[in-house]
Design a protein around this motif. Structure first.
Motif, short mmCIF file in Angstrom:
data_model
loop_
_atom_site.label_atom_id
_atom_site.label_comp_id
_atom_site.label_asym_id
_atom_site.label_seq_id
_atom_site.Cartn_x
_atom_site.Cartn_y
_atom_site.Cartn_z
N PHE A 132 0.84 -1.20 0.00
CA PHE A 132 0.00 0.00 0.00
C PHE A 132 0.87 1.23 0.00
CE2 PHE A 132 -3.75 -2.29 1.79
CZ PHE A 132 -4.75 -1.65 1.06
N MET A 133 0.47 2.24 -0.76
CA MET A 133 1.08 3.56 -0.62
C MET A 133 -0.04 4.58 -0.52
SD MET A 133 4.49 3.76 -2.92
CE MET A 133 4.13 2.74 -4.32
N PHE A 134 0.11 5.47 0.45
CA PHE A 134 -0.92 6.48 0.67
C PHE A 134 -0.27 7.80 1.06
CE2 PHE A 134 -4.02 8.56 3.65
CZ PHE A 134 -4.94 8.92 2.68
N THR A 135 -0.77 8.89 0.47
CA THR A 135 -0.28 10.21 0.86
C THR A 135 -1.38 11.25 0.64
OG1 THR A 135 1.34 11.96 0.41
CG2 THR A 135 0.76 10.54 -1.44
N THR A 136 -1.33 12.30 1.45
CA THR A 136 -2.28 13.40 1.26
C THR A 136 -1.78 14.35 0.18
OG1 THR A 136 -1.21 14.63 3.04
CG2 THR A 136 -3.15 13.31 3.63
N GLN A 137 -0.55 14.10 -0.33
CA GLN A 137 0.01 14.95 -1.40
C GLN A 137 -0.31 14.34 -2.76
OE1 GLN A 137 1.86 17.72 -0.07
NE2 GLN A 137 0.92 16.82 1.74
N GLY A 138 -1.60 14.20 -3.08
CA GLY A 138 -1.97 13.54 -4.33
C GLY A 138 -2.08 14.53 -5.48
N GLY A 139 -2.58 14.02 -6.61
CA GLY A 139 -2.80 14.88 -7.77
C GLY A 139 -1.56 14.99 -8.64
N VAL A 140 -0.38 15.02 -8.04
CA VAL A 140 0.85 15.10 -8.82
C VAL A 140 1.42 13.69 -9.03
CG1 VAL A 140 1.43 17.41 -8.03
CG2 VAL A 140 2.24 15.43 -6.74
N GLU B 204 -9.15 -9.85 -5.51
CA GLU B 204 -10.17 -10.63 -6.22
C GLU B 204 -10.08 -10.46 -7.73
OE1 GLU B 204 -14.09 -10.51 -4.49
OE2 GLU B 204 -13.22 -10.66 -2.47
N CYS B 205 -9.52 -9.36 -8.20
CA CYS B 205 -9.34 -9.18 -9.65
C CYS B 205 -7.98 -9.67 -10.12
CB CYS B 205 -9.49 -7.71 -10.04
SG CYS B 205 -11.13 -7.05 -9.75
N ASP B 206 -7.16 -10.23 -9.22
CA ASP B 206 -5.79 -10.64 -9.57
C ASP B 206 -5.04 -9.47 -10.19
OD1 ASP B 206 -5.60 -13.46 -8.83
OD2 ASP B 206 -7.15 -13.78 -10.34
N ALA B 207 -5.12 -8.31 -9.53
CA ALA B 207 -4.46 -7.11 -10.05
C ALA B 207 -2.97 -7.12 -9.72
CB ALA B 207 -5.11 -5.86 -9.49
N MET B 208 -2.19 -6.40 -10.52
CA MET B 208 -0.79 -6.15 -10.21
C MET B 208 -0.63 -4.72 -9.72
SD MET B 208 0.50 -8.99 -11.13
CE MET B 208 2.27 -8.75 -11.26
N LEU B 209 -1.58 -3.89 -10.09
CA LEU B 209 -1.58 -2.48 -9.67
C LEU B 209 -3.02 -1.97 -9.64
CD1 LEU B 209 -0.22 0.49 -9.49
CD2 LEU B 209 -0.60 0.54 -11.95
N THR B 210 -3.36 -1.29 -8.54
CA THR B 210 -4.59 -0.50 -8.51
C THR B 210 -4.20 0.83 -7.90
OG1 THR B 210 -5.19 -1.42 -6.35
CG2 THR B 210 -6.25 -2.42 -8.25
N GLU B 211 -4.49 1.91 -8.62
CA GLU B 211 -4.04 3.23 -8.15
C GLU B 211 -5.17 4.24 -8.29
OE1 GLU B 211 0.01 5.25 -9.22
OE2 GLU B 211 -1.52 6.12 -10.52
N ILE B 212 -5.34 5.05 -7.26
CA ILE B 212 -6.32 6.13 -7.31
C ILE B 212 -5.56 7.44 -7.13
CG2 ILE B 212 -8.43 7.09 -6.34
CD1 ILE B 212 -9.00 4.38 -5.05
N ASN B 213 -5.44 8.22 -8.20
CA ASN B 213 -4.72 9.49 -8.13
C ASN B 213 -5.36 10.49 -9.08
OD1 ASN B 213 -2.82 11.38 -7.42
ND2 ASN B 213 -1.31 10.70 -8.94
#
Ligand code: GDP
Ligand code: MN
Length: 380
Positions: A115-123, A183-192
């Motif tokens: 997991f990676m999470f930051t409040t400095q998103g958008g960039v 469940e989707c057998d993902a290698m990457l899921t990213e929300i930015n």
């Protein structure tokens, strides 16, 4: 396989992650109709399999249906990092108070989801990692322990989210994204960005989604997402034939047996002063049909001026490969020069078969470097 934003969002929605209402459009008229149905301000977003669409002018706000039609005209046909825009996602525009970033990747080194999470998103996240590494919270999930609620708390508190309602919503999304990833057998899921609206609502404004190709057989509905048009036609043909093939931009076609040898072949062509046109791995078996299939794919590429066929026979028998080459020459009417280096099991017999055939465009060389040099000369 990489998914488009709208496809990733469809999966997000299935797992309960909040996204905006939207429609797909292929023409300015469809974009207008979509904007009419959605109502109010919309965002017109290029659906191409590359990041940085915003910066490239592929994401635009539209005030009304007229404007959406105009923005669609501007964006359709745009070339974004070599991807031409043919599809648009029209979604209800959101007001943005804050932009966060949340992702799960598969960390091969640790053999765990990360997991990676930051409040400095958008960039760009690489920018955050470089300039503000403390702001980026990283956390692995142990596969045996599985996802536990404390993971979300650690991420949310670690990144300094203070608002209790945000903490609660983001924690829920973290759990949902994990389920979606597994469940989707993902290698990457990213929300930015993962945004917070002025009303305090948290939602996914973008999606980046990669599914493990080897698991697609378990997900027929995801496999259908593949853009028939967007894929390189040669790579599509290769997939159909079961050939491992990657297109490169030089003029020497490469064919080896085994990924290691094929990569070395790419290297030795570069050492000899040439530029590889592709990477193609015949695999361990290397029967005659496999050779024909691989040569069919490689020779469809007009940039290929010569082919370097590099075989080290272990399980693969060189005589079998030689027969495959001759069969391909005959069946495909190949005229492009083919330089062959055969070594290992039954190499002598293989060379003899090729010599007897005495095809004008066939060159047999004793070593890898000799063969590379010859292939580069012939491509010049
Ligand atoms: P990317 O550039 O390919 O990552 O595309 P994104 O989907 O992330 O969009 C780029 C940027 O456009 C976002 O970071 C937002 O700043 C902006 N954007 C996207 N959707 C909206 C929206 O609904 N409202 C507003 N105000 N801005 C948006
Ligand atoms: Mn984005």
């Amino acid at each position: 396989m990489d998914l488009n934003e709208y496809q990733g969002k469809q999966l997000f929605k299935q797992f309960g992650i909040p996204v905006s209402d939207g429609r797909l459009a292929h023409t300015p008229a469809e974009a207008r109709a979509a904007a009419e149905e959605i109502g109010g301000q919309v965002v017109v977003k290029a659906q191409v399999l590359t990041g940085g669409r915003g910066k490239a002018g592929g994401v635009k706000l539209a005030e009304d249906p007229d404007d959406a039609e105009q923005k669609a005209k501007d964006i359709l046909g745009l070339d974004i990092n070599g991807h031409v825009v043919e599809k648009l996602w029209i979604e209800k525009a959101s007001d943005i108070a804050k932009e966060y970033y949340l992702s799960i990747t598969f960390d091969r080194g640790a053999k765990k989801p990360l997991f990676m999470f930051t409040t400095q998103g958008g960039v760009e996240i690489e920018e955050v990692a470089e300039n503000n590494p403390d702001a980026l919270v990283r956390l692995h999930v142990d596969a045996l322990e599985g996802y536990q609620p404390w993971v979300a708390r650690r991420l949310v508190y670690g990144a300094g989210v203070e608002d209790p309602s945000e903490q609660k919503q983001i924690s829920a999304i973290i759990g949902q994204l994990y389920r979606c990833f597994v469940e989707c057998d993902a290698m990457l899921t990213e929300i930015n960005p993962l945004i917070v609206t002025p009303d305090g609502e948290v939602k996914a404004l973008d999606s980046k989604f990669t599914v493990d190709d080897s698991a697609l057989y378990r997900h027929p509905d995801i496999a259908e997402f593949r853009d028939a048009g967007a894929a390189d036609p040669l790579e599509a043909l290769a997939r159909e034939k079961g050939v491992t093939y990657v297109k490169l931009d030089g003029s020497v076609g490469i064919l080896g047996n085994g990924a290691g040898l094929s990569m070395s072949t790419v290297d030795v062509v570069v050492v000899a002063g040439g530029k590889p046109a592709n990477f193609c791995d015949l695999g361990g078996g290397g029967n005659a049909q496999g050779v024909v299939d691989a040569l069919e794919v490689i020779t469809k590429d007009e940039q290929v001026k010569s082919i370097f066929f590099n075989i080290f026979g272990g399980i693969t028998r060189c005589d079998e490969v030689a027969r495959g080459i001759l069969e391909a020459l005959e069946r495909l009417q190949l005229t492009v020069p083919i330089v062959v280096r055969l070594d290992g099991t039954n190499a002598e017999e293989g060379r003899k078969i090729l010599a007897e055939a005495a095809a004008a465009n066939l060159y047999v060389e004793p070593t890898m470097l000799d063969a590379a040099t010859r292939a580069v000369e012939l491509a010049a």
